[in-house]
Write an enzyme that holds these catalytic residues in place. Structure first.
Site, PDB file in Angstrom:
ATOM      1  N   GLY B  69       0.825  -1.202   0.000  1.00  0.00           N
ATOM      2  CA  GLY B  69       0.000   0.000   0.000  1.00  0.00           C
ATOM      3  C   GLY B  69       0.858   1.251   0.000  1.00  0.00           C
ATOM      4  O   GLY B  69       0.548   2.247  -0.666  1.00  0.00           O
ATOM      5  N   THR B  70       1.962   1.203   0.747  1.00  0.00           N
ATOM      6  CA  THR B  70       2.875   2.351   0.804  1.00  0.00           C
ATOM      7  C   THR B  70       3.415   2.683  -0.581  1.00  0.00           C
ATOM      8  O   THR B  70       3.448   3.846  -0.992  1.00  0.00           O
ATOM      9  CB  THR B  70       4.025   2.045   1.778  1.00  0.00           C
ATOM     10  OG1 THR B  70       3.467   1.965   3.105  1.00  0.00           O
ATOM     11  CG2 THR B  70       5.100   3.104   1.742  1.00  0.00           C
ATOM     12  N   GLN B 180      -7.835   1.487   4.717  1.00  0.00           N
ATOM     13  CA  GLN B 180      -8.563   0.945   5.868  1.00  0.00           C
ATOM     14  C   GLN B 180      -9.970   0.487   5.527  1.00  0.00           C
ATOM     15  O   GLN B 180     -10.590  -0.229   6.307  1.00  0.00           O
ATOM     16  CB  GLN B 180      -8.613   2.002   6.990  1.00  0.00           C
ATOM     17  CG  GLN B 180      -7.274   2.236   7.665  1.00  0.00           C
ATOM     18  CD  GLN B 180      -6.743   1.008   8.394  1.00  0.00           C
ATOM     19  OE1 GLN B 180      -7.497   0.133   8.822  1.00  0.00           O
ATOM     20  NE2 GLN B 180      -5.425   0.914   8.526  1.00  0.00           N
ATOM     21  N   SER B 197      -4.199  -1.656   0.289  1.00  0.00           N
ATOM     22  CA  SER B 197      -3.168  -2.573   0.767  1.00  0.00           C
ATOM     23  C   SER B 197      -3.811  -3.885   1.185  1.00  0.00           C
ATOM     24  O   SER B 197      -4.701  -3.902   2.033  1.00  0.00           O
ATOM     25  CB  SER B 197      -2.478  -1.921   1.963  1.00  0.00           C
ATOM     26  OG  SER B 197      -1.606  -2.835   2.572  1.00  0.00           O
ATOM     27  N   ALA B 198      -3.357  -5.004   0.597  1.00  0.00           N
ATOM     28  CA  ALA B 198      -4.053  -6.279   0.786  1.00  0.00           C
ATOM     29  C   ALA B 198      -3.980  -6.803   2.219  1.00  0.00           C
ATOM     30  O   ALA B 198      -4.937  -7.405   2.708  1.00  0.00           O
ATOM     31  CB  ALA B 198      -3.489  -7.322  -0.181  1.00  0.00           C
ATOM     32  N   HIS B 199      -2.856  -6.589   2.908  1.00  0.00           N
ATOM     33  CA  HIS B 199      -2.750  -7.216   4.235  1.00  0.00           C
ATOM     34  C   HIS B 199      -3.648  -6.526   5.254  1.00  0.00           C
ATOM     35  O   HIS B 199      -3.800  -7.005   6.374  1.00  0.00           O
ATOM     36  CB  HIS B 199      -1.301  -7.289   4.710  1.00  0.00           C
ATOM     37  CG  HIS B 199      -0.729  -5.998   5.175  1.00  0.00           C
ATOM     38  ND1 HIS B 199      -0.516  -5.714   6.500  1.00  0.00           N
ATOM     39  CD2 HIS B 199      -0.341  -4.911   4.490  1.00  0.00           C
ATOM     40  CE1 HIS B 199      -0.008  -4.499   6.600  1.00  0.00           C
ATOM     41  NE2 HIS B 199       0.116  -3.996   5.411  1.00  0.00           N
ATOM     42  N   CYS B 323       5.404   7.567  23.635  1.00  0.00           N
ATOM     43  CA  CYS B 323       6.401   6.637  24.164  1.00  0.00           C
ATOM     44  C   CYS B 323       6.407   5.338  23.382  1.00  0.00           C
ATOM     45  O   CYS B 323       7.293   4.514  23.558  1.00  0.00           O
ATOM     46  CB  CYS B 323       6.142   6.372  25.638  1.00  0.00           C
ATOM     47  SG  CYS B 323       4.418   6.003  25.952  1.00  0.00           S
TER      48      CYS B 323
END
Lengths: 467, 467
Positions: B69-70, B180, B197-199, B323
């Protein structure tokens, strides 16, 4: 059904399949996360990186996984060029690199950079000292040099260790494209960057390797990303990475024995094809070569028809002939070598290829080539050999305009006997492959190629009959 | 062991696993080759493209597969910017886009381009008309606008259809990042480009989608490559592509029923967490949201410790607290929304999450938060509530220099009762999260935030006691 195109993509190694399945269950989570599924994925990724780095011969923190060998090349070259931008903008490559390297060089030129292409000899090998000469003669600063470990089309090994030294002497990093050889062994010499592709050694698709030695200047040109040291953006393809590393280790364990076995089979093809098939040229270095790959070209044969007939006979091979490429130009590798491109066949044996499959290929090939030649009306060996001169014309023009490889060469062969020894045949052709294949035919048939001249349409290729 | 981080990476869908296995056997060859293994691979690739295009809502020849996807985002944005370079060099994005979009915007700025960031409200949603306003106010030509379909950290749906119209009215293409939401349904409106993005939907890692509608100006900035219409270089990751398409079809078939079920579970978390845990802020739009995702922040809690304790209790969640990030800055999404970032927890339920797992999470959470608070010495609800003023000082300075989130807020809460109503507490802090969390604490606790001032070290955050 014998698949003889391992150099395009090797069938998945059983170890890769097994590792991929295990990692599908264990390695689907994000390795950057702190919870157990993420930690498990991180452990798998770290272990894969260590195994792959050991096989490559670098430190794990010098190695990143990319989505393909092509992307490894793109990102390796662009990162090294950007990192050394102050040193200069020249890129040195050999003329027979993989298209991913040459296309990156093309993009670099389009962006204002400069490129030196180092020529090769008729075996596809760069000359010793060729990189030193290119470095010496570069009119501007050299940022990077690239050299393949072995050629993907003809199997010729390149003198990488020498090129590494020549580049080191000039303070220029060398990127080695080890796509075709990494499964057979590590690349020797202290290279600066190295790229490879898992599906070439029996690993899965979707994984390339990019190693950048510590100390090599490198600046990623991609948008920022936390994955893979910022050098390969995007969510890691972990199951495939695990499978790639496991299969690399597995093929290496078998490499010495299997290389020897396949070398024997390739030797048999190299020796027998010219005996069984008339008018064939086996290309590439006969000794300094990949163990599993052999390429030959058949005169008066259409590469696409040959592939098609071999496919019907259940042999899967590939070809560098122009008619098998989408651009209708012959392979840049064959062109750089100056060898015949028509009727070109690359046989690359996957691991485990049975001797009987090779024998059957040698049985089938002569008939297939003869059929294709007959269909094209190619001169028979007897015909093609110049007979007694029948009322010879001193000069003869063959109009092959609009005809594609191998027709122009076939028409040349048919008429060469009609001019006397010393007479001239001019072939008019607008086919790109003719530029390579007419000189190659002359060399094979002992005729004199006298060069080309512009013509109203196409190009006039001039051949003088010598015998 | 409940895995509640589907928004990072969803467990592999059984259909994806099955399709991947089948395609490992059938789809390992090069789909560009003409022999039978290649033709088989080509058929699989074509079928996957058709299935994915149908789910996306575009033509097959408008869709390419990328390695993630990136990469789809990188290549989609850079290609659209290059294609419309003559129209201008401004890129419009929302402030809460995925980091891959914002990092591409950063690279565009570094390259001399300009970027407008459209703000969001406290729910993380852009205002209606926001893109029209950004387009109107752009001082230079706008090449491209980007908007996510739904936010990855807080689940808020964006008004994509409105933004599409606003962009269309200005003649500017809109790229929708549907990472998403694509598993839940197609993106409405006549968007110009779309990425996914497939995952994220239960497909494998290694596959992204990039759709570019016909007629949208697009120029690939990658080196030339014959694969995927030249828009995504490198050997196709075919088995994963096949698995991605098959699983997208499978999750879509289950989407309506599963969305309703998960929406009920998320509603329960949204309602119960503030009842069970004191000092909690549930963030994101309560209605216009993804069905499976809910995010809340707990005052006086260290996000990393909270994740660690939840992991020990066998719950895998993620966090936007500073954090938990490698840069020690809070999530840019929470920052843009202006909500509390400390003790932040994102719960994103994978398909098939059992009701009992959610109930158990609600049982476990209050004790875990209380333990972390106690360990940090956080004020108990009784303590924190301002008591009778004990000999009040009109002004008080808390030195929290060198202390990390959530300590500065804890120390503020502990002393607020020591100044009289109307009195001032100044917190000195050099922690980035304080800039977000001190105002957020004031809003939650009904105190008045009076802004920040530079200090010798760090920043002085000024809080006036109101009650």
């Amino acid at each position: 059904m014998p698949y003889f195109d391992a150099a395009s993509s090797a069938p998945l190694h059983p170890v890769a399949r097994q590792a991929l399945l295990a990692a599908l269950d264990e390695g689907w989570a994000d390795p950057a996360r702190l919870y157990r599924e993420g930690r498990r994925a991180r452990l798998l990724l770290d272990a894969a990186r260590e195994a792959a780095a050991e096989a490559v011969g670098c430190r794990p923190d010098e190695l990143v996984f990319t989505p393909s060998g092509t992307r490894a090349v793109h990102e390796g070259i662009s990162g090294a060029l950007a990192g050394r931008r102050r040193a200069g903008r020249r890129l040195i490559v050999s003329a027979v690199e993989h298209s991913s390297v040459l296309h990156t060089a093309g993009a670099h030129e389009a962006d204002g950079g400069t490129v030196t292409e180092v020529p090769v000899d008729r075996t596809g090998r760069i000359a010793p000292g060729a990189y030193a000469a290119a470095l010496r003669e570069a009119p501007d600063g050299v940022a990077l040099a690239c050299l393949q470990s072995a050629n993907h089309e003809v199997g010729t090994l390149q003198p990488v260790a020498e090129a590494v030294e020549e580049c080191a002497a000039a303070g220029v990093p060398l990127l080695v494209d080890a796509a075709q050889s990494l499964g057979w062994g590590p690349t020797e010499g202290n290279w600066s960057l190295l790229t490879a592709s898992a599906h070439k050694w029996g690993g899965p698709a979707g994984v390339g390797l990019l190693a950048v030695r510590k100390g090599v200047r490198f600046r990623t040109v991609q948008p920022a990303d936390e994955r893979e040291s910022g050098r390969s953006p995007g969510f890691e393809n972990l199951p495939a990475i695990v499978a790639a590393a496991a299969s690399l280790r597995a093929v290496r364990a078998e490499a010495a024995a299997e290389a020897e076995r396949l070398r024997g089979l390739v030797d048999r093809i190299r020796a027998r094809v010219p005996e069984l098939v008339p008018e064939v040229e086996v290309v590439g270095d006969p000794e300094r070569r990949l163990p599993h790959l052999v390429t030959f070209s058949c005169l008066y044969v259409d590469g696409e028809a040959l592939l098609h007939e071999l496919d019907r006979a259940e042999f899967s091979v590939s070809s560098g002939s122009s008619c098998t490429s989408s651009t209708l130009t012959p392979s840049h590798v064959l062109r750089a070598m100056g060898v015949l491109s028509e009727g070109n066949v690359r046989v690359s044996l996957p691991r485990g290829t049975a001797e009987a499959e090779v024998d059957r290929f040698l049985e089938v090939l002569p008939g297939v080539v003869a059929d294709v030649r007959e269909h094209l009306g190619a001169p028979k060996p007897a015909e093609a050999a110049p007979g007694p001169d029948p009322d010879p014309e001193p000069e003869l023009v063959v109009d092959s305009l609009g005809k594609r490889c191998p027709i122009p060469v076939i028409e040349l062969a048919k008429v060469i006997g009609e001019v006397p020894v010393g007479g001239l045949v001019t072939v008019l052709s607008d086919d790109e492959a003719a530029r390579l294949d007419i000189p190659a035919w002359c060399e094979m048939r002992g005729q004199t190629y006298e060069g080309e001249r512009p013509a109203d349409r196409g190009v006039a290729y001039r051949v003088r009959r010598r015998a």
